[in-house]
Design a protein around this motif. Structure first.
Motif, PDB file in Angstrom:
ATOM      1  N   UNK A   6      -3.061   4.142  -2.484  1.00  0.00           N
ATOM      2  CA  UNK A   6      -2.976   5.210  -1.489  1.00  0.00           C
ATOM      3  C   UNK A   6      -1.513   5.604  -1.303  1.00  0.00           C
ATOM      4  N   UNK A   7      -1.282   6.858  -0.915  1.00  0.00           N
ATOM      5  CA  UNK A   7       0.084   7.369  -0.824  1.00  0.00           C
ATOM      6  C   UNK A   7       0.820   6.847   0.407  1.00  0.00           C
ATOM      7  N   UNK A   8       2.145   6.813   0.299  1.00  0.00           N
ATOM      8  CA  UNK A   8       3.010   6.418   1.404  1.00  0.00           C
ATOM      9  C   UNK A   8       2.722   7.263   2.653  1.00  0.00           C
ATOM     10  N   UNK A   9       2.675   8.623   2.561  1.00  0.00           N
ATOM     11  CA  UNK A   9       2.411   9.418   3.767  1.00  0.00           C
ATOM     12  C   UNK A   9       1.064   9.107   4.417  1.00  0.00           C
ATOM     13  N   UNK A  10       0.041   8.873   3.599  1.00  0.00           N
ATOM     14  CA  UNK A  10      -1.281   8.572   4.142  1.00  0.00           C
ATOM     15  C   UNK A  10      -1.262   7.237   4.886  1.00  0.00           C
ATOM     16  N   UNK A  11      -0.650   6.230   4.263  1.00  0.00           N
ATOM     17  CA  UNK A  11      -0.567   4.918   4.911  1.00  0.00           C
ATOM     18  C   UNK A  11       0.274   4.988   6.182  1.00  0.00           C
ATOM     19  N   UNK A  12       1.330   5.779   6.170  1.00  0.00           N
ATOM     20  CA  UNK A  12       2.171   5.953   7.353  1.00  0.00           C
ATOM     21  C   UNK A  12       1.367   6.563   8.504  1.00  0.00           C
ATOM     22  N   UNK A  13       0.532   7.551   8.183  1.00  0.00           N
ATOM     23  CA  UNK A  13      -0.311   8.162   9.218  1.00  0.00           C
ATOM     24  C   UNK A  13      -1.263   7.137   9.826  1.00  0.00           C
ATOM     25  N   UNK A  14      -1.794   6.260   8.996  1.00  0.00           N
ATOM     26  CA  UNK A  14      -2.689   5.209   9.509  1.00  0.00           C
ATOM     27  C   UNK A  14      -1.915   4.265  10.424  1.00  0.00           C
ATOM     28  N   UNK A  15      -0.756   3.796   9.955  1.00  0.00           N
ATOM     29  CA  UNK A  15       0.037   2.852  10.746  1.00  0.00           C
ATOM     30  C   UNK A  15       0.476   3.436  12.083  1.00  0.00           C
ATOM     31  N   UNK A  16       0.718   4.721  12.123  1.00  0.00           N
ATOM     32  CA  UNK A  16       1.214   5.347  13.352  1.00  0.00           C
ATOM     33  C   UNK A  16       0.123   6.003  14.180  1.00  0.00           C
ATOM     34  N   UNK A  17      -1.138   5.750  13.822  1.00  0.00           N
ATOM     35  CA  UNK A  17      -2.255   6.237  14.614  1.00  0.00           C
ATOM     36  C   UNK A  17      -2.445   7.738  14.579  1.00  0.00           C
ATOM     37  N   UNK A  18      -1.977   8.392  13.535  1.00  0.00           N
ATOM     38  CA  UNK A  18      -2.108   9.848  13.445  1.00  0.00           C
ATOM     39  C   UNK A  18      -3.389  10.295  12.747  1.00  0.00           C
ATOM     40  N   UNK A  19      -4.167   9.370  12.284  1.00  0.00           N
ATOM     41  CA  UNK A  19      -5.471   9.705  11.709  1.00  0.00           C
ATOM     42  C   UNK A  19      -6.495   9.631  12.842  1.00  0.00           C
ATOM     43  N   UNK A  20      -7.461  10.539  12.833  1.00  0.00           N
ATOM     44  CA  UNK A  20      -8.464  10.562  13.900  1.00  0.00           C
ATOM     45  C   UNK A  20      -9.551   9.510  13.699  1.00  0.00           C
ATOM     46  N   UNK A  21      -9.802   9.190  12.438  1.00  0.00           N
ATOM     47  CA  UNK A  21     -10.864   8.240  12.122  1.00  0.00           C
ATOM     48  C   UNK A  21     -10.271   6.944  11.592  1.00  0.00           C
ATOM     49  N   UNK A  22     -11.048   5.890  11.713  1.00  0.00           N
ATOM     50  CA  UNK A  22     -10.656   4.596  11.159  1.00  0.00           C
ATOM     51  C   UNK A  22     -10.577   4.693   9.643  1.00  0.00           C
ATOM     52  N   UNK A  23      -9.738   3.868   9.017  1.00  0.00           N
ATOM     53  CA  UNK A  23      -9.703   3.828   7.555  1.00  0.00           C
ATOM     54  C   UNK A  23     -11.078   3.443   7.007  1.00  0.00           C
ATOM     55  N   UNK A  24     -11.380   3.912   5.820  1.00  0.00           N
ATOM     56  CA  UNK A  24     -12.668   3.623   5.191  1.00  0.00           C
ATOM     57  C   UNK A  24     -12.786   2.137   4.871  1.00  0.00           C
ATOM     58  N   UNK A  25     -14.017   1.629   4.746  1.00  0.00           N
ATOM     59  CA  UNK A  25     -14.188   0.238   4.327  1.00  0.00           C
ATOM     60  C   UNK A  25     -13.503  -0.058   2.995  1.00  0.00           C
ATOM     61  N   UNK A  26     -13.523   0.910   2.076  1.00  0.00           N
ATOM     62  CA  UNK A  26     -12.861   0.725   0.784  1.00  0.00           C
ATOM     63  C   UNK A  26     -11.365   0.493   0.968  1.00  0.00           C
ATOM     64  N   UNK A  27     -10.731   1.316   1.804  1.00  0.00           N
ATOM     65  CA  UNK A  27      -9.303   1.151   2.049  1.00  0.00           C
ATOM     66  C   UNK A  27      -9.027  -0.150   2.789  1.00  0.00           C
ATOM     67  N   UNK A  28      -9.863  -0.499   3.757  1.00  0.00           N
ATOM     68  CA  UNK A  28      -9.666  -1.754   4.485  1.00  0.00           C
ATOM     69  C   UNK A  28      -9.718  -2.950   3.541  1.00  0.00           C
ATOM     70  N   UNK A  29     -10.606  -2.888   2.560  1.00  0.00           N
ATOM     71  CA  UNK A  29     -10.710  -3.983   1.592  1.00  0.00           C
ATOM     72  C   UNK A  29      -9.414  -4.102   0.801  1.00  0.00           C
ATOM     73  N   UNK A  30      -8.869  -2.971   0.363  1.00  0.00           N
ATOM     74  CA  UNK A  30      -7.618  -2.980  -0.392  1.00  0.00           C
ATOM     75  C   UNK A  30      -6.448  -3.413   0.481  1.00  0.00           C
ATOM     76  N   UNK A  31      -6.414  -2.948   1.722  1.00  0.00           N
ATOM     77  CA  UNK A  31      -5.343  -3.351   2.637  1.00  0.00           C
ATOM     78  C   UNK A  31      -5.422  -4.844   2.930  1.00  0.00           C
ATOM     79  N   UNK A  32      -6.631  -5.345   3.149  1.00  0.00           N
ATOM     80  CA  UNK A  32      -6.809  -6.763   3.408  1.00  0.00           C
ATOM     81  C   UNK A  32      -6.290  -7.616   2.276  1.00  0.00           C
ATOM     82  N   UNK A  33      -6.613  -7.218   1.041  1.00  0.00           N
ATOM     83  CA  UNK A  33      -6.152  -7.970  -0.128  1.00  0.00           C
ATOM     84  C   UNK A  33      -4.637  -7.924  -0.238  1.00  0.00           C
TER      85      UNK A  33
END
Length: 142
Positions: free
Chosen positions: A30-57
């Motif tokens: 996933x891109x730096x800007x997309x991950x930054x938006x997630x970290x800073x709460x700028x996304x309206x929806x929770x990250x997808x289960x697929x992304x959560x799995x990758x982030x967890x790993x």
């Protein structure tokens, strides 16, 4: 946990692992800007289960914990939730602290047997759209 709190939690884990957003992006795809938006709460929806799995790993965080914190498993403990519109990753469920089948608590040995069965069952499918069709494994003795 809300979107902002989850983002802050993920950010703290990334910092603990001494990873930059670029490095995390390389690990997750996933891109730096997309991950930054997630970290800073700028996304309206929770990250997808697929992304959560990758982030967890990448961050060394249990997938089941991230799924719970993101609210994907709220239906398990909410008697008014509609299980037809909710979902849970079966692998993550089998890794959770307590798994039950009716009134029986599934043991670690039983979980291992279930996982082995699922590995064999789904390993014969070359395309996910074929799941549910009879597709015996190729080769081997008869």
């Amino acid at each position: 946990m809300n979107v902002y709190e989850l983002g802050q939690y993920l950010k703290s884990k990334r910092i603990q692992k001494n990873l930059t957003l670029d490095e995390l992006g390389e690990l997750t795809g996933y891109s730096n800007p997309y991950l930054s938006q997630i970290e800073n709460g700028r996304k309206k929806k929770m990250p997808s289960p697929e992304l959560l799995k990758k982030l967890g790993a990448a961050l060394g965080v249990e997938y089941s914990l991230l799924m719970q914190e993101a609210g994907y498993w709220d239906w398990i403990s909410d008697p008014e939730a509609d299980p037809d519109t909710a979902f849970a990753d079966l692998g993550a469920v089998l890794h959770s602290d307590k798994v039950v089948w009716g009134t029986h608590t599934v043991t670690e040995k039983e979980r291992a047997v279930i996982k082995a069965f699922l590995d064999v069952l789904f390993s014969s499918y070359s395309d996910p759209k074929d799941i549910g069709k009879f597709n015996p494994p190729r080769g081997g003795s008869q």
